[in-house]
Design a protein around this motif. Structure first.
Motif, short mmCIF file in Angstrom:
data_model
loop_
_atom_site.label_atom_id
_atom_site.label_comp_id
_atom_site.label_asym_id
_atom_site.label_seq_id
_atom_site.Cartn_x
_atom_site.Cartn_y
_atom_site.Cartn_z
N PHE A 79 0.83 -1.20 0.00
CA PHE A 79 0.00 0.00 0.00
C PHE A 79 0.87 1.26 0.00
N PHE A 82 1.97 1.81 -3.42
CA PHE A 82 0.86 2.32 -4.23
C PHE A 82 0.69 3.83 -4.03
N ARG A 86 1.30 6.55 -6.90
CA ARG A 86 0.21 7.44 -7.31
C ARG A 86 0.62 8.90 -7.15
N LEU A 106 -0.28 -0.12 -12.31
CA LEU A 106 -0.86 -0.28 -10.97
C LEU A 106 -1.11 -1.75 -10.65
#
Lengths: 317, 211
Positions: A79, A82, A86, A106
């Protein structure tokens, strides 16, 4: 419930000592700044207080993610990747037509972390540098928008390498095979890496504030000085030596690895700084929530994680 | 029933989905609790706009807020109309005025909803347009506020959502975006065109503040 909490963590004194140490340092820092603030109300402690506060949050999250079941640690690091990915691609100038390729990139995050989880080293190490490297340009080509396609191919791969491939090495530490006589295992290594990386940031910052005179790269980071850099390196190497019980390394190896964490942490820091300078968000710092977000926190880690992992992998496994 | 479902969807699932996965930055607009009735006026880039606005209003208010949406899009079929009205709580209107049939006239429909005690979410730009580009505001909002000057408007500005889910694509690709609210404001004039100007100025001020 017993399965859910990672009981080994509590049984292992080495890990417990370091976690206690982390919270001890943070408590000390918070109390110190609070007292200084009372004695000298004029002292400008806003930045230091903000930093300490975000350390608290990160330490709690990190310890929570490692105390619980190992699977949660993998998910937590995935996470983190991620969010960092992003944040970075949102700041960079991607074209409207790159959306599908970004989506594919992704998807590679859970795959990469799954490979780390099952401990398939060969696949883990080639998945992003080879497989995604070949697939992402194909996705862009299928879209057929050639105007600016080279920039998109390069940016996307590079962003993925920095935020996903680099950080996923932290997760693979947890999958390294057990070594006899070395109890704290992957968790110990992960704790060693994260603690030393962060302490290196703090040390470089502190030495720079106290003795900093000669700027090291004024164009990119005006606050970085030779004094901070060298002071940080030495402190990190020494602290690493004393935390050696978290690793299976002998003394010369330990000193070298700690030194390399200090050095690569510095490199990661200035690389991210230069990116932010290019995009034009450098001087805004944390005042704008999000821009000075996760990226600021993982800058050093994105470099120290692969460096530390491969040193350990070469020296021990 | 609808109230509980809307609360569950927006104040829990959509809110955390937007914050954690899509990367929309917003605070819950607690100040709205103190307002009896209001019209949220926002710029429009993406379907995520409506979701973000609904996710950011306090839970207690959600069933009293109707997003105004185009009937030709959300009311295409009876089923779609029913679903929109139930799950998004939409007020479906035609894009252009209908003087011959007052029941079908968009302005009348919105005024009726206000008189029924509903607050509205209105996108005065009309359509979503090209991603991340502001468009001229339509004057419907001006007409409504000139006829109900006691109602405050709440400007809201969103950035980045047109990149997460643009008009021509139904795939959501997470993108760090944000939603910022301005203060509830009363209209300064009862001339529709001047009201639209006032809103435009508020939008531009918010745009400066939104990162």
């Amino acid at each position: 419930m017993k399965e859910f909490f990672h009981m080994k963590f509590f049984e292992n004194n080495d890990l417990l000592i370091v976690v206690a140490l982390i919270f001890g340092i943070l408590t000390f820092a918070s109390v110190l700044f609070f007292v200084i603030g009372k004695i000298k109300p004029k002292a400008n402690l806003i930045e230091l207080k903000a930093r300490t506060k975000s350390w608290w949050v990160m330490a709690l999250v990190f310890v929570a993610a490692t105390i619980f079941n190992t699977k949660i640690s993998y998910i937590a690091i995935a996470f983190l990747s991620f969010i960092a990915f992003r944040e970075l691609y949102s700041l960079l100038d991607f074209r409207h037509s790159d959306r599908r390729a970004i989506f594919w990139a992704l998807i590679s995050i859970p795959v990469q972390y799954y490979l780390a989880f099952i401990g398939w080293y060969g696949a883990f190490i080639i998945f992003i540098p080879v497989v995604m490297f070949l697939i992402l340009p194909l996705r862009l080509v299928i879209k057929g928008e050639t105007d600016g396609i080279v920039a998109s191919m390069s940016l996307l791969q590079w962003t993925l390498m920095l935020t996903v491939f680099g950080l996923s090495h932290m997760a693979y530490l947890l999958s390294l095979p057990e070594i006899e006589g070395f109890d704290s295992g992957g968790r110990g290594l992960l704790l060693f890496l994260v603690f030393l990386t962060e302490i290196n940031d703090v040390m470089q910052f502190t030495w720079g504030k106290l003795f900093g005179k000669n700027k090291i790269i004024p164009k990119i980071s005006p606050n970085k000085t030779w004094e901070g850099f060298i002071g940080g390196l030495i402190s990190t190497t020494i602290i690493g030596y004393f935390l050696g019980f978290l690793t299976p390394l002998d003394t010369p190896q330990l000193l070298f690895v700690s030194f390399m964490i200090g050095f690569s942490g510095f490199v990661g820091d200035i690389v991210i700084s230069s990116i932010k300078r290019d995009i034009g968000v450098k001087d805004t710092g944390n005042s704008i929530p999000g821009h000075g977000g996760v990226l600021d926190r993982i800058d050093s880690l994105s470099y120290t994680a692969p460096v530390f992992f491969h040193l350990i992998y070469y020296l021990v496994y | 029933m609808q109230k509980v479902i809307l609360q569950l969807i927006y104040s829990f699932f959509v809110r955390w989905f937007l914050k954690l996965i899509v990367g929309v930055r917003f605070n819950v607009a607690k100040f709205l609790i103190n307002e009896k009735q209001f019209i949220i006026v926002a710029n429009h880039n993406s379907h995520l706009d409506t979701l973000s606005l609904l996710a950011s209003v306090p839970r207690q208010l959600i069933h009293k807020i109707k997003p105004v949406a185009a009937a030709d899009h959300f009311g295409k079929t009876r089923l779609k109309e029913k679903l929109s009205n139930f799950f998004i709580n939409t007020l479906l209107i035609q894009r252009s005025r209908d003087k011959s049939n007052p029941d079908n006239d968009p302005i009348n429909k919105m005024l009726n909803a206000i008189d029924d005690g509903y607050s509205l979410i209105l996108f005065p730009e009309g359509t979503r347009g090209s991603p991340e580009e502001d468009q001229p505001l339509k004057k419907g909002i001006g007409i409504i506020l000139s006829q109900r000057p006691e109602i405050k408007f709440v400007p809201a500005y969103m950035k980045g959502m047109g990149k997460a889910m643009p008009k021509d694509d139904s795939l959501i690709v997470p993108f760090n975006s944000s939603l910022t609210y301005g203060e509830p404001t009363k209209v300064l004039s009862n001339d529709a065109a001047k009201i639209v100007e006032q809103i435009k100025i508020k939008f531009d001020q918010l745009k400066e503040k939104t990162f």
